[in-house]
Design an enzyme around this catalytic site. Structure first.
Site, PDB file in Angstrom:
ATOM      1  N   SER A 177       0.933  -1.203   0.097  1.00  0.00           N
ATOM      2  CA  SER A 177       0.052  -0.171   0.005  1.00  0.00           C
ATOM      3  C   SER A 177       0.818   1.301  -0.133  1.00  0.00           C
ATOM      4  O   SER A 177       2.107   1.211   0.343  1.00  0.00           O
ATOM      5  CB  SER A 177      -0.629   0.197   1.394  1.00  0.00           C
ATOM      6  OG  SER A 177       0.035   0.338   2.386  1.00  0.00           O
ATOM      7  N   ASP A 178       0.101   2.334  -0.382  1.00  0.00           N
ATOM      8  CA  ASP A 178       0.944   3.804  -0.221  1.00  0.00           C
ATOM      9  C   ASP A 178       0.849   3.635   1.363  1.00  0.00           C
ATOM     10  O   ASP A 178       0.164   3.140   1.975  1.00  0.00           O
ATOM     11  CB  ASP A 178       0.422   4.873  -0.885  1.00  0.00           C
ATOM     12  CG  ASP A 178       1.461   5.904  -0.932  1.00  0.00           C
ATOM     13  OD1 ASP A 178       2.205   6.178  -0.066  1.00  0.00           O
ATOM     14  OD2 ASP A 178       1.425   6.861  -1.758  1.00  0.00           O
ATOM     15  N   TRP A 179       1.516   4.567   2.075  1.00  0.00           N
ATOM     16  CA  TRP A 179       1.818   4.735   3.559  1.00  0.00           C
ATOM     17  C   TRP A 179       0.094   5.224   4.060  1.00  0.00           C
ATOM     18  O   TRP A 179      -0.415   6.176   3.809  1.00  0.00           O
ATOM     19  CB  TRP A 179       2.821   5.782   4.039  1.00  0.00           C
ATOM     20  CG  TRP A 179       4.374   4.919   4.017  1.00  0.00           C
ATOM     21  CD1 TRP A 179       4.837   4.963   5.303  1.00  0.00           C
ATOM     22  CD2 TRP A 179       4.714   4.183   3.004  1.00  0.00           C
ATOM     23  NE1 TRP A 179       5.885   3.952   5.116  1.00  0.00           N
ATOM     24  CE2 TRP A 179       6.009   3.455   3.784  1.00  0.00           C
ATOM     25  CE3 TRP A 179       4.373   3.596   1.978  1.00  0.00           C
ATOM     26  CZ2 TRP A 179       6.634   2.797   3.444  1.00  0.00           C
ATOM     27  CZ3 TRP A 179       5.344   2.723   1.404  1.00  0.00           C
ATOM     28  CH2 TRP A 179       6.432   2.261   2.081  1.00  0.00           C
ATOM     29  N   SER A 180      -0.356   4.256   4.935  1.00  0.00           N
ATOM     30  CA  SER A 180      -1.640   4.263   5.341  1.00  0.00           C
ATOM     31  C   SER A 180      -2.779   4.379   4.343  1.00  0.00           C
ATOM     32  O   SER A 180      -3.656   5.256   4.357  1.00  0.00           O
ATOM     33  CB  SER A 180      -1.831   5.634   6.322  1.00  0.00           C
ATOM     34  OG  SER A 180      -0.557   5.491   7.179  1.00  0.00           O
TER      35      SER A 180
END
Ligand code: BGC
Length: 724
Positions: A265-268
């Site tokens: 994933s991208d961050w969060s």
């Protein structure tokens, strides 16, 4: 002339030695079948808790291994143009650490401007080698989102508006990284074409735009580059988060494209445990200061509960672990990875070469450039950007570098013992700064008393997180409100040009700015992007003709924002909830050429200090293919390089097609007077388009026009062919 030829030759020698060195670093490959056998044996021994530990972050840039089975932690770092300074776990970003100060490569858009895939490889190899030396397993780049609007705050990190150019450049980059034994991470999959509302906006586009414009770079990354990891974007696509998007991830990336690696994933960017499990997210990443908080990630403790309660089949978790272990095997985490190196002379030489070939000469009236060291006595260097360090800016792509040569340093070195370089800032880099009368007066006085004035202006990289909301900066997390010059630079340029007509303008930044006010008055303009650690040296050498510029624009520079397709016929940035890509396939020059809108500087444009002739163009049609041959001649007195661009027009088609599309190019290095025959083979891809009524790619027989040119608007020869 001799000097130029020498430079070209010696740079090439350095580059070649860099390329060949990388090749010897590659380890003997194991077959996938052998790897999967080992992986399955490992998975059999793992507890559910151990598996789940591997599918979510356990610090900002790591995910857990399984110590008792000899599985190490997976470690990663940003970003696209250098290994980022250390973050997370015990690191305080504000502290100076010597060993995390690496090579700052020119940013993505400058790399794309070289139109030289071999430099893509060299660039990737520097990154891979430095990531490796710093103990990273994955480097979070390349960023290849299509440049859809000049306003996107992250355009500097990306490459182009054109899917073909992106696809060509990305393959070398990925191979360069991965030949060093570490994984590249192609991002952000998909349609993260704006920063405004990036973490919630729902992107709607046609299947045709998806297939023709937004996917080809990712497809090439997987199928030609063999990329080991990909990052899902923050935004939604057709109502589903990109990271957890069944159509994009399961059907297209892993299904159609055959991607074997892991999708993080991208961050969060994960929003739902079940969606992430079902729709192909393999690794959930994010930053949290509280160590325990990582257990509360969507792909953490909840997954254990769901499997134990029989809601989720453990095999789905095994599949994610399998992909993670696959990347671990491919990046030699279980055997010996080749040694990396850090901040070496060769790495800085590659940074310089990319800047030399990526800086674009936009305009050069009456041979204002190159300057002559023997006749010039004084230069008035003006502009805060001439003395501003850019490497630490931009958001997650920030790099702490061992050194960064500013334009001021580069020119001062060049002038040592020969000519005088005075410096005045001309403007202040400050939030909402307007024209500063005192600074302008100082600059005007200097310009009046100098042989030449050089203004280095444009945008600057956002420096720290608190400034992300300041739209005068190129940075992640915010788009610019307009295409205007910030900090009162328009007034500065007006005044300096009046004081000294021999004024050269050097622009820094991630893309087009509105030049309409002064473009006709300034005799010479260079686009320098963010040119990396050696940028100031490369720029000085171009200004003085020691390097002949050969960069070409990888994006169209519109005259005004309202004439750019996302703004003229599309939506940007949408209504806060949804953005409809009504510009469809008419992105960049596909729009300007089809809708007959004159750009400020067209896609593919870039001048040289020499000139090139095109002759003997011939096109032989085959079965859904064609072979283009032509002769390029360096007609001037200096060695130089020309990017021969081949565009295709479908003369008659069922669905509307763009006026022309780039389908081939080659960068040709020629000595003064030298000629070379160039051969460009156009395969089926060059003629087909995606018919979204039929839901398939089609090549329609009939007439096609094949155009060869020096830019999308400087076509030198064309031929019609008929495909059966
Ligand atoms: C960015 C990514 C980056 C990640 C980790 C995110 O904010 O969008 O490009 O890799 O942070 O720093």
């Amino acid at each position: 002339m001799k000097r130029l030829m020498l430079r070209t030759a010696s740079s090439l020698a350095i580059a070649l030695c860099i390329f060949s060195k990388e090749k010897t670093n590659a380890q003997p490959a194991q077959t996938d079948a052998a790897i999967y056998q080992k992986i399955d044996a490992k998975i059999k021994q793992m507890t559910l808790e151990e598996k789940v530990g591997m599918i979510h972050g356990n610090s900002s840039f790591t995910s857990a291994g399984v110590q008792r089975l000899g599985i190490p932690e997976l470690t990663m770092s940003d970003g696209p143009h250098g290994v980022r300074m250390e973050h997370g776990r015990g690191w305080d970003a504000s502290t100076q650490h010597v060993f995390d100060s690496g090579t700052y490569l020119p940013t993505g858009i400058c790399l794309a401007s070289t139109w030289n895939p071999k430099l893509g490889y060299a660039f990737g190899a520097v990154l891979g080698s430095e990531a490796n030396a710093r103990g990273k397993d994955i480097i979070l780049g390349p960023g290849i989102n299509i440049i859809r609007s000049p306003l996107n705050g992250r355009n500097f990190e990306y490459q182009s508006e054109d899917p073909y150019l992106v696809a060509k450049m990305v393959v070398g980059y990925i191979k360069g990284v991965q030949d060093q034994g570490v994984a590249a991470c192609v991002k952000h999959y998909l349609a993260n074409n704006q920063e405004t509302k990036r973490s919630s906006i729902n992107v709607l586009m046609s299947d045709r735009a998806l297939r023709e414009i937004y996917l080809p770079g990712f497809k090439a990354a997987v199928q030609e580059g063999g990329v080991y990891t990909a990052m899902g974007a923050y935004n939604k696509f057709r109502g589903q988060w990109c990271t957890e998007n069944d159509y994009l991830v399961n059907k297209i990336l892993k299904g159609e494209f055959g991607f074997k690696g892991l999708l993080m994933s991208d961050w969060s960017a994960v929003h739902n445990t079940l969606e992430a499990i079902w729709s192909g997210t393999d690794l959930e990443m994010g930053t949290d200061l509280d160590k325990k908080a990582y257990d509360k990630f969507y792909l953490a403790d909840t997954v254990i509960t769901l499997v134990k309660n029989g809601v989720v089949d453990e095999k789905l978790i095994d599949e994610k672990v399998r992909r993670i272990l696959y990347v671990m095997y491919k990046t030699h985490m279980f055997d010996k990875r080749p040694a990396g190196s850090f901040s070496t002379k060769e790495h800085f030489a590659t940074a310089k070469k990319v800047a030399e070939e990526g800086i674009v000469l936009l305009k050069n009236n009456s041979n204002t450039l190159p300057l002559n060291k023997n006749t010039i006595k004084s230069i008035a260097l003006i502009g805060a950007n001439a003395a501003t360090l850019q490497s630490l800016g931009g958001g997650s792509s920030q790099v702490r570098t061992r050194y960064e040569i500013t334009p001021r340093e580069g020119l001062t070195r060049m002038g040592a013992g020969k000519f005088n370089v005075s410096y005045s800032a001309g403007y202040k880099v400050e939030k909402d700064a307007k024209a500063n009368k005192d600074l302008i007066k100082e600059a005007v006085d200097a310009a009046k008393n100098a042989d030449v004035a050089i203004i280095v202006g444009g945008w600057v990289h956002g420096y720290d997180f608190s400034k992300w909301s300041d739209n005068a900066y190129d940075a992640e997390g915010a788009d610019k409100p307009d295409m205007e010059m910030p900090f009162g630079q328009n007034e500065l340029i007006d005044a300096v040009i009046k004081a000294n007509p021999k004024t050269i303008l050097v622009l820094m930044g991630g893309g087009a700015i509105d030049m309409t006010r002064w473009v006709n008055d300034v005799p010479a303009i260079l686009q320098a992007w963010y040119p990396g650690s050696e940028g100031g040296n490369a720029l000085a050498e171009i200004l003085f003709g020691e390097v002949n510029p050969s960069g070409k624009l990888p994006v169209t520079f519109p005259k005004q924002l309202s004439e750019s397709p996302a703004h003229a016929i599309g939506e940007y940035p949408g209504d806060g909830v949804t953005v409809h890509y009504l510009d469809d396939i008419f992105v960049g020059y596909r729009y300007f050429d089809t809708y007959k809108v004159a750009p400020q500087f067209p896609f593919g444009h870039g001048l040289s200090y020499t000139s090139f002739g095109y002759s003997n163009m011939n096109v032989v049609a085959g079965n859904q293919s064609a072979t283009v041959t032509l002769t390029v001649t360096n007609k001037g007195k200096l060695a130089g390089a020309e990017v021969v661009q081949v565009y295709v027009k479908d003369d008659v088609s069922t669905l509307r097609r763009p006026e022309k599309e780039l389908k081939g190019f080659e960068k040709v290095f020629l000595k003064a007077g030298e000629s070379r025959m160039v051969t460009i083979v156009l395969g089926k891809d060059a003629f087909q388009y995606y018919n979204d009524i039929k839901g398939q790619w089609v090549v329609e027989p009939g007439s096609f026009t094949i155009m060869a040119g020096s830019s999308s608007r400087d076509i030198r020869a064309s031929k019609e062919i008929t495909l059966k």
